[in-house]
Write a protein that holds these residues in place. Structure first.
Motif, PDB file in Angstrom:
ATOM      1  N   ALA A 133      -0.240 -36.498  -8.242  1.00  0.00           N
ATOM      2  CA  ALA A 133      -0.470 -37.535  -9.112  1.00  0.00           C
ATOM      3  C   ALA A 133       0.446 -38.356  -9.622  1.00  0.00           C
ATOM      4  O   ALA A 133       1.783 -37.932  -9.185  1.00  0.00           O
ATOM      5  CB  ALA A 133      -1.172 -36.838 -10.533  1.00  0.00           C
ATOM      6  N   CYS A 134       0.223 -39.497 -10.031  1.00  0.00           N
ATOM      7  CA  CYS A 134       1.542 -40.305  -9.960  1.00  0.00           C
ATOM      8  C   CYS A 134       2.419 -40.166 -11.016  1.00  0.00           C
ATOM      9  O   CYS A 134       2.521 -39.759 -12.122  1.00  0.00           O
ATOM     10  CB  CYS A 134       0.769 -41.805 -10.558  1.00  0.00           C
ATOM     11  N   PRO A 135       3.810 -39.810 -10.643  1.00  0.00           N
ATOM     12  CA  PRO A 135       4.833 -39.455 -11.365  1.00  0.00           C
ATOM     13  C   PRO A 135       5.448 -40.575 -11.864  1.00  0.00           C
ATOM     14  O   PRO A 135       5.420 -41.693 -11.694  1.00  0.00           O
ATOM     15  CB  PRO A 135       5.820 -38.674 -10.185  1.00  0.00           C
ATOM     16  N   ARG A 140       9.885 -40.790  -8.387  1.00  0.00           N
ATOM     17  CA  ARG A 140       9.472 -41.385  -7.119  1.00  0.00           C
ATOM     18  C   ARG A 140      10.862 -42.097  -6.624  1.00  0.00           C
ATOM     19  O   ARG A 140      10.822 -41.835  -5.512  1.00  0.00           O
ATOM     20  CB  ARG A 140       8.470 -42.375  -7.498  1.00  0.00           C
ATOM     21  N   THR A 141      11.634 -42.388  -7.208  1.00  0.00           N
ATOM     22  CA  THR A 141      12.786 -43.036  -6.647  1.00  0.00           C
ATOM     23  C   THR A 141      13.648 -41.661  -6.082  1.00  0.00           C
ATOM     24  O   THR A 141      14.430 -41.772  -5.027  1.00  0.00           O
ATOM     25  CB  THR A 141      13.730 -43.515  -7.859  1.00  0.00           C
ATOM     26  N   VAL A 142      13.803 -40.574  -6.904  1.00  0.00           N
ATOM     27  CA  VAL A 142      14.759 -39.711  -6.340  1.00  0.00           C
ATOM     28  C   VAL A 142      13.800 -38.839  -5.030  1.00  0.00           C
ATOM     29  O   VAL A 142      14.868 -38.675  -4.097  1.00  0.00           O
ATOM     30  CB  VAL A 142      14.452 -38.368  -7.414  1.00  0.00           C
ATOM     31  N   GLU A 148      14.771 -40.766   2.548  1.00  0.00           N
ATOM     32  CA  GLU A 148      15.441 -41.542   3.457  1.00  0.00           C
ATOM     33  C   GLU A 148      16.755 -41.021   3.840  1.00  0.00           C
ATOM     34  O   GLU A 148      17.085 -41.317   4.798  1.00  0.00           O
ATOM     35  CB  GLU A 148      15.870 -42.756   2.463  1.00  0.00           C
ATOM     36  N   ALA A 149      17.593 -40.411   3.027  1.00  0.00           N
ATOM     37  CA  ALA A 149      18.812 -39.820   3.668  1.00  0.00           C
ATOM     38  C   ALA A 149      19.122 -38.242   3.033  1.00  0.00           C
ATOM     39  O   ALA A 149      19.953 -37.948   2.156  1.00  0.00           O
ATOM     40  CB  ALA A 149      20.030 -40.643   3.300  1.00  0.00           C
ATOM     41  N   PRO A 150      18.207 -37.382   3.677  1.00  0.00           N
ATOM     42  CA  PRO A 150      18.331 -35.995   2.923  1.00  0.00           C
ATOM     43  C   PRO A 150      19.531 -35.236   3.089  1.00  0.00           C
ATOM     44  O   PRO A 150      20.033 -34.707   2.315  1.00  0.00           O
ATOM     45  CB  PRO A 150      17.125 -35.151   3.447  1.00  0.00           C
ATOM     46  N   ALA A 161      22.175 -40.343 -11.520  1.00  0.00           N
ATOM     47  CA  ALA A 161      21.830 -41.654 -11.496  1.00  0.00           C
ATOM     48  C   ALA A 161      20.840 -41.751 -12.382  1.00  0.00           C
ATOM     49  O   ALA A 161      20.723 -42.940 -12.886  1.00  0.00           O
ATOM     50  CB  ALA A 161      21.650 -41.923  -9.966  1.00  0.00           C
ATOM     51  N   ALA A 162      19.806 -40.863 -12.327  1.00  0.00           N
ATOM     52  CA  ALA A 162      18.616 -41.076 -13.054  1.00  0.00           C
ATOM     53  C   ALA A 162      18.849 -40.765 -14.681  1.00  0.00           C
ATOM     54  O   ALA A 162      17.821 -41.094 -15.371  1.00  0.00           O
ATOM     55  CB  ALA A 162      17.511 -40.133 -12.541  1.00  0.00           C
ATOM     56  N   GLY A 163      20.059 -40.548 -14.962  1.00  0.00           N
ATOM     57  CA  GLY A 163      20.230 -40.080 -16.350  1.00  0.00           C
ATOM     58  C   GLY A 163      19.610 -38.817 -16.928  1.00  0.00           C
ATOM     59  O   GLY A 163      19.477 -38.457 -18.239  1.00  0.00           O
ATOM     60  N   ARG A 164      19.482 -37.881 -16.072  1.00  0.00           N
ATOM     61  CA  ARG A 164      19.074 -36.662 -16.178  1.00  0.00           C
ATOM     62  C   ARG A 164      19.823 -35.432 -15.964  1.00  0.00           C
ATOM     63  O   ARG A 164      20.681 -35.568 -15.177  1.00  0.00           O
ATOM     64  CB  ARG A 164      17.551 -36.323 -15.392  1.00  0.00           C
ATOM     65  N   HIS A 165      19.607 -34.491 -16.732  1.00  0.00           N
ATOM     66  CA  HIS A 165      20.356 -33.290 -16.525  1.00  0.00           C
ATOM     67  C   HIS A 165      19.873 -32.748 -15.061  1.00  0.00           C
ATOM     68  O   HIS A 165      18.573 -32.762 -14.753  1.00  0.00           O
ATOM     69  CB  HIS A 165      20.121 -32.208 -17.644  1.00  0.00           C
ATOM     70  N   ARG A 166      20.512 -31.881 -14.470  1.00  0.00           N
ATOM     71  CA  ARG A 166      20.183 -31.408 -13.051  1.00  0.00           C
ATOM     72  C   ARG A 166      19.058 -30.489 -13.398  1.00  0.00           C
ATOM     73  O   ARG A 166      17.990 -30.305 -12.514  1.00  0.00           O
ATOM     74  CB  ARG A 166      21.300 -30.688 -12.483  1.00  0.00           C
ATOM     75  N   VAL A 167      19.060 -29.549 -14.474  1.00  0.00           N
ATOM     76  CA  VAL A 167      18.028 -28.794 -14.636  1.00  0.00           C
ATOM     77  C   VAL A 167      16.451 -29.536 -14.996  1.00  0.00           C
ATOM     78  O   VAL A 167      15.388 -29.083 -14.643  1.00  0.00           O
ATOM     79  CB  VAL A 167      18.433 -27.657 -15.841  1.00  0.00           C
ATOM     80  N   HIS A 168      16.859 -30.620 -15.917  1.00  0.00           N
ATOM     81  CA  HIS A 168      15.613 -31.372 -16.071  1.00  0.00           C
ATOM     82  C   HIS A 168      15.039 -31.910 -14.719  1.00  0.00           C
ATOM     83  O   HIS A 168      13.813 -31.818 -14.635  1.00  0.00           O
ATOM     84  CB  HIS A 168      15.999 -32.502 -17.134  1.00  0.00           C
ATOM     85  N   LEU A 169      15.753 -32.330 -13.934  1.00  0.00           N
ATOM     86  CA  LEU A 169      15.430 -32.904 -12.605  1.00  0.00           C
ATOM     87  C   LEU A 169      14.581 -31.635 -11.847  1.00  0.00           C
ATOM     88  O   LEU A 169      13.426 -32.221 -11.532  1.00  0.00           O
ATOM     89  CB  LEU A 169      16.417 -33.276 -11.887  1.00  0.00           C
TER      90      LEU A 169
END
Length: 238
Positions: A133-135, A140-142, A148-150, A161-169
């Motif tokens: 479902a649409c995230p 989607r950027t992450v 593209e470059a794993p 870069a997304a302004g999130r904590h690693r756990v939140h990601l």
């Protein structure tokens, strides 16, 4: 009825297929890479690990990913009463590693075991809702950066870069896409290495480009996910 062995098809990077129709019902399991599909219901992104149910007469247009795609295609099994098995187009969620590892070798082998594997795939396609479902745009950027470059992308940097904590990601990615970002990154590395190998690059160079430490690491990842080393898998696409 004994189904023929699955065909492993290679699609070139960026290939575009205009609107076309399929004469026979079939299933498509994306092993590596992916594509955007446009049909009567709109646009859909098919990624590695999903199964497409393709009814007879389906009309769609396709644009393949920048690394191309490897797709296992096989005929729909027949019902005993002659009824239609695949009536409507649909895409499954990304299948778990345990299912891919067990089913892919059987699908490639064909015969009675291949038929049973196809029935199992159909069951998995209907086991739950679509987790694609649409995230949120940032998720989607992450995911796109990982595709593209794993091998050159650090998850901590993507979270920052997304302004999130690693756990939140990790939590948000799992909820949106059905697997953790680290597992997706490993799958994306394998996708890239397999697609590069399909394009003619040596396994050693494909492994390094995708972010693996060496060819052995690439081999282990492929065997872990699909139950076969790259050389045996790619032999079916020769």
């Amino acid at each position: 009825m004994i189904a023929s062995a699955a065909r492993l098809k290679r699609y070139a990077p960026g290939l575009r297929q205009p609107v076309h129709a399929h004469g026979e019902a079939h299933l498509s399991l994306v092993l590596a890479g992916g594509f955007e599909e446009t049909d009567f219901s709109g646009d859909c992104l098919a990624v590695a690990g999903v199964v497409g149910l393709r009814p007879q007469g389906l009309r769609h247009a396709v644009r393949f990913a920048d690394v191309g795609a490897l797709v296992l295609t096989f005929a729909s099994p027949a019902r005993g009463d002659g009824g239609v098995v695949i009536a409507d187009p649909a895409w499954s969620p990304v299948l778990a590693r345990r299912h891919l590892r067990r089913l892919v070798p059987l699908l490639l082998e064909g015969g009675e075991q291949g038929v049973e594997a196809v029935w199992d795939l159909l069951a998995l396609c209907h086991a739950g809702g679509d987790d694609r479902a649409c995230p949120d745009p940032w998720l989607r950027t992450v995911r796109q950066r990982l595709v593209e470059a794993p091998g050159q992308t650090r998850l901590t940097d993507l979270a920052h870069a997304a302004g999130r904590h690693r756990v939140h990601l990790g939590r948000a990615f799992l909820a949106a896409f059905g697997e953790t970002p680290s597992a997706f990154r490993r799958r994306a590395m394998l996708d890239r290495a397999l697609c590069l190998t399909a394009q003619g690059l040596t396994a050693v160079l494909a492994a390094v480009d995708a972010g693996f430490s060496d060819q052995s690491h690439f081999n282990r990842a492929c065997r872990d996910l699909y139950g076969l080393p790259p050389v045996r898998l790619m032999a079916r696409a020769a």
